[in-house]
Design a protein around this motif. Sequence first.
Motif, PDB file in Angstrom:
ATOM      1  N   LEU A 110     -37.631 -24.297 -28.651  1.00  0.00           N
ATOM      2  CA  LEU A 110     -37.740 -22.995 -28.003  1.00  0.00           C
ATOM      3  C   LEU A 110     -36.429 -22.221 -28.085  1.00  0.00           C
ATOM      4  O   LEU A 110     -36.419 -21.005 -28.332  1.00  0.00           O
ATOM      5  CB  LEU A 110     -38.170 -23.168 -26.547  1.00  0.00           C
ATOM      6  CG  LEU A 110     -39.582 -23.747 -26.341  1.00  0.00           C
ATOM      7  CD1 LEU A 110     -39.858 -23.954 -24.854  1.00  0.00           C
ATOM      8  CD2 LEU A 110     -40.634 -22.824 -26.951  1.00  0.00           C
ATOM      9  N   MET A 111     -35.303 -22.921 -27.905  1.00  0.00           N
ATOM     10  CA  MET A 111     -34.011 -22.268 -28.020  1.00  0.00           C
ATOM     11  C   MET A 111     -33.725 -21.897 -29.473  1.00  0.00           C
ATOM     12  O   MET A 111     -33.093 -20.878 -29.760  1.00  0.00           O
ATOM     13  CB  MET A 111     -32.910 -23.167 -27.458  1.00  0.00           C
ATOM     14  CG  MET A 111     -32.977 -23.326 -25.945  1.00  0.00           C
ATOM     15  SD  MET A 111     -31.804 -24.515 -25.282  1.00  0.00           S
ATOM     16  CE  MET A 111     -30.262 -23.653 -25.568  1.00  0.00           C
ATOM     17  N   SER A 112     -34.209 -22.723 -30.395  1.00  0.00           N
ATOM     18  CA  SER A 112     -34.082 -22.379 -31.814  1.00  0.00           C
ATOM     19  C   SER A 112     -34.839 -21.092 -32.107  1.00  0.00           C
ATOM     20  O   SER A 112     -34.404 -20.274 -32.920  1.00  0.00           O
ATOM     21  CB  SER A 112     -34.631 -23.512 -32.686  1.00  0.00           C
ATOM     22  OG  SER A 112     -33.862 -24.678 -32.534  1.00  0.00           O
ATOM     23  N   PRO A 120     -42.588 -20.221 -31.979  1.00  0.00           N
ATOM     24  CA  PRO A 120     -42.913 -21.649 -31.928  1.00  0.00           C
ATOM     25  C   PRO A 120     -44.225 -21.940 -32.643  1.00  0.00           C
ATOM     26  O   PRO A 120     -45.157 -21.129 -32.629  1.00  0.00           O
ATOM     27  CB  PRO A 120     -43.019 -21.934 -30.424  1.00  0.00           C
ATOM     28  CG  PRO A 120     -43.361 -20.617 -29.814  1.00  0.00           C
ATOM     29  CD  PRO A 120     -42.659 -19.589 -30.653  1.00  0.00           C
ATOM     30  N   ARG A 121     -44.319 -23.084 -33.290  1.00  0.00           N
ATOM     31  CA  ARG A 121     -45.547 -23.485 -33.953  1.00  0.00           C
ATOM     32  C   ARG A 121     -46.523 -23.991 -32.893  1.00  0.00           C
ATOM     33  O   ARG A 121     -46.157 -24.258 -31.747  1.00  0.00           O
ATOM     34  CB  ARG A 121     -45.254 -24.547 -35.003  1.00  0.00           C
ATOM     35  CG  ARG A 121     -44.182 -24.087 -36.002  1.00  0.00           C
ATOM     36  CD  ARG A 121     -43.989 -25.052 -37.131  1.00  0.00           C
ATOM     37  NE  ARG A 121     -45.096 -24.962 -38.076  1.00  0.00           N
ATOM     38  CZ  ARG A 121     -45.184 -25.701 -39.182  1.00  0.00           C
ATOM     39  NH1 ARG A 121     -44.257 -26.587 -39.452  1.00  0.00           N
ATOM     40  NH2 ARG A 121     -46.208 -25.573 -40.002  1.00  0.00           N
ATOM     41  N   VAL A 166     -32.024 -28.293 -20.113  1.00  0.00           N
ATOM     42  CA  VAL A 166     -31.746 -27.040 -20.827  1.00  0.00           C
ATOM     43  C   VAL A 166     -30.355 -27.090 -21.450  1.00  0.00           C
ATOM     44  O   VAL A 166     -30.157 -26.744 -22.627  1.00  0.00           O
ATOM     45  CB  VAL A 166     -31.866 -25.838 -19.874  1.00  0.00           C
ATOM     46  CG1 VAL A 166     -31.475 -24.547 -20.585  1.00  0.00           C
ATOM     47  CG2 VAL A 166     -33.293 -25.731 -19.328  1.00  0.00           C
ATOM     48  N   ALA A 167     -29.376 -27.532 -20.651  1.00  0.00           N
ATOM     49  CA  ALA A 167     -28.002 -27.588 -21.153  1.00  0.00           C
ATOM     50  C   ALA A 167     -27.880 -28.584 -22.297  1.00  0.00           C
ATOM     51  O   ALA A 167     -27.188 -28.323 -23.293  1.00  0.00           O
ATOM     52  CB  ALA A 167     -27.045 -27.967 -20.018  1.00  0.00           C
ATOM     53  N   TYR A 168     -28.571 -29.714 -22.184  1.00  0.00           N
ATOM     54  CA  TYR A 168     -28.454 -30.728 -23.229  1.00  0.00           C
ATOM     55  C   TYR A 168     -29.115 -30.267 -24.524  1.00  0.00           C
ATOM     56  O   TYR A 168     -28.664 -30.621 -25.613  1.00  0.00           O
ATOM     57  CB  TYR A 168     -29.046 -32.061 -22.765  1.00  0.00           C
ATOM     58  CG  TYR A 168     -28.624 -33.196 -23.664  1.00  0.00           C
ATOM     59  CD1 TYR A 168     -27.278 -33.492 -23.826  1.00  0.00           C
ATOM     60  CD2 TYR A 168     -29.548 -33.955 -24.357  1.00  0.00           C
ATOM     61  CE1 TYR A 168     -26.864 -34.512 -24.656  1.00  0.00           C
ATOM     62  CE2 TYR A 168     -29.151 -34.985 -25.191  1.00  0.00           C
ATOM     63  CZ  TYR A 168     -27.807 -35.254 -25.332  1.00  0.00           C
ATOM     64  OH  TYR A 168     -27.400 -36.259 -26.162  1.00  0.00           O
ATOM     65  N   ALA A 169     -30.176 -29.471 -24.408  1.00  0.00           N
ATOM     66  CA  ALA A 169     -30.773 -28.894 -25.608  1.00  0.00           C
ATOM     67  C   ALA A 169     -29.750 -28.027 -26.330  1.00  0.00           C
ATOM     68  O   ALA A 169     -29.641 -28.060 -27.565  1.00  0.00           O
ATOM     69  CB  ALA A 169     -32.008 -28.063 -25.235  1.00  0.00           C
ATOM     70  N   GLY A 170     -28.985 -27.255 -25.567  1.00  0.00           N
ATOM     71  CA  GLY A 170     -27.926 -26.453 -26.176  1.00  0.00           C
ATOM     72  C   GLY A 170     -26.866 -27.321 -26.826  1.00  0.00           C
ATOM     73  O   GLY A 170     -26.357 -27.002 -27.905  1.00  0.00           O
TER      74      GLY A 170
END
Length: 307
Positions: A110-112, A120-121, A166-170
């Motif tokens: 989602l962040m990508s 998103p697919r 969320v932070a770890y996704a970043g």
Amino acid sequence: MSEGREGAQWKADGALVLLTVFWGLTFVVVKDALAFADPFTFLTLRFVVGGAVMALLARGRMFAPGIVPKGLLLAVVLFVCFALQTVGLTDTTPSRAAFLTGLNVLFVPLMSMVLLKRLPRWGTSVGVVLAAVGLYWLTRPTGGEALPGDMGGLLLGDWLSIGCAVAYAGHILLTERFATKDNAVGLVAVQLAGVAVMSALCMPFVERKLEWSQPLVVAVLTCGVLASAVAILVQTWGQARTTAVRAALIFALEPVFASAFSVAVGREVLGPKEWLGGALIVVGVFASELGTVVWDGWRARGRTPAA
């Protein structure tokens, strides 16, 4: 993909799986340590140890061109991750924290989408729905009765764990962007030193607690050397050889190992609804990536002309 590159990626994936197993076990270790130290004192001790180990390994590589600014940016995001996760563990269980932190695998694509302007697919959308349903069951294990500290079905620690996700996704996305095959040691050394400094700066503003005990010392050494220095080095090394989404998918296994270990050592008991919620989250994060890949493979075979 060449055979050599594919082999390197599988080796990286294998290392990340072992890392995920270990990270899953540390949720209980950190939970126990917080009985003897406040979150920011524990984080300071943990990252001073980890940073010292990495500084000895890195030496001059910490100051190679471009390493310090990249490492400091990663350090800020990593500090947010661990601060939210560690504080959150004071108000939730290891398994809930692990399952909620595991939602980072949904936030990565989602962040990508936001950063790369890609929609998103369909697999990602299915994964989000499954994870949302799983989140409901996981955080309502009593059949709708409010839990102590309940905030709309979630404890404060649960919300902090979601923020950590969320932070770890970043952090995963930035690590993929910054990591190369020859800068992992220096990059990790700068990160850990930065997190140690930021954790120490927070200590005057919180209620301090420090009671030296065997569980605390074991947790500081285990988390500092293995879960911080070695683990983040392995993550950085692995992500230089695989993709952010693939790494996030592997990290989705972390809550399974965390919950299994927590139950095995008697820290908590999970009922059918909690296991169902956790299972749906894991299925959701797998569906977010594998569903579209499998569907595209079926369609491709269906369009292949018969020999």
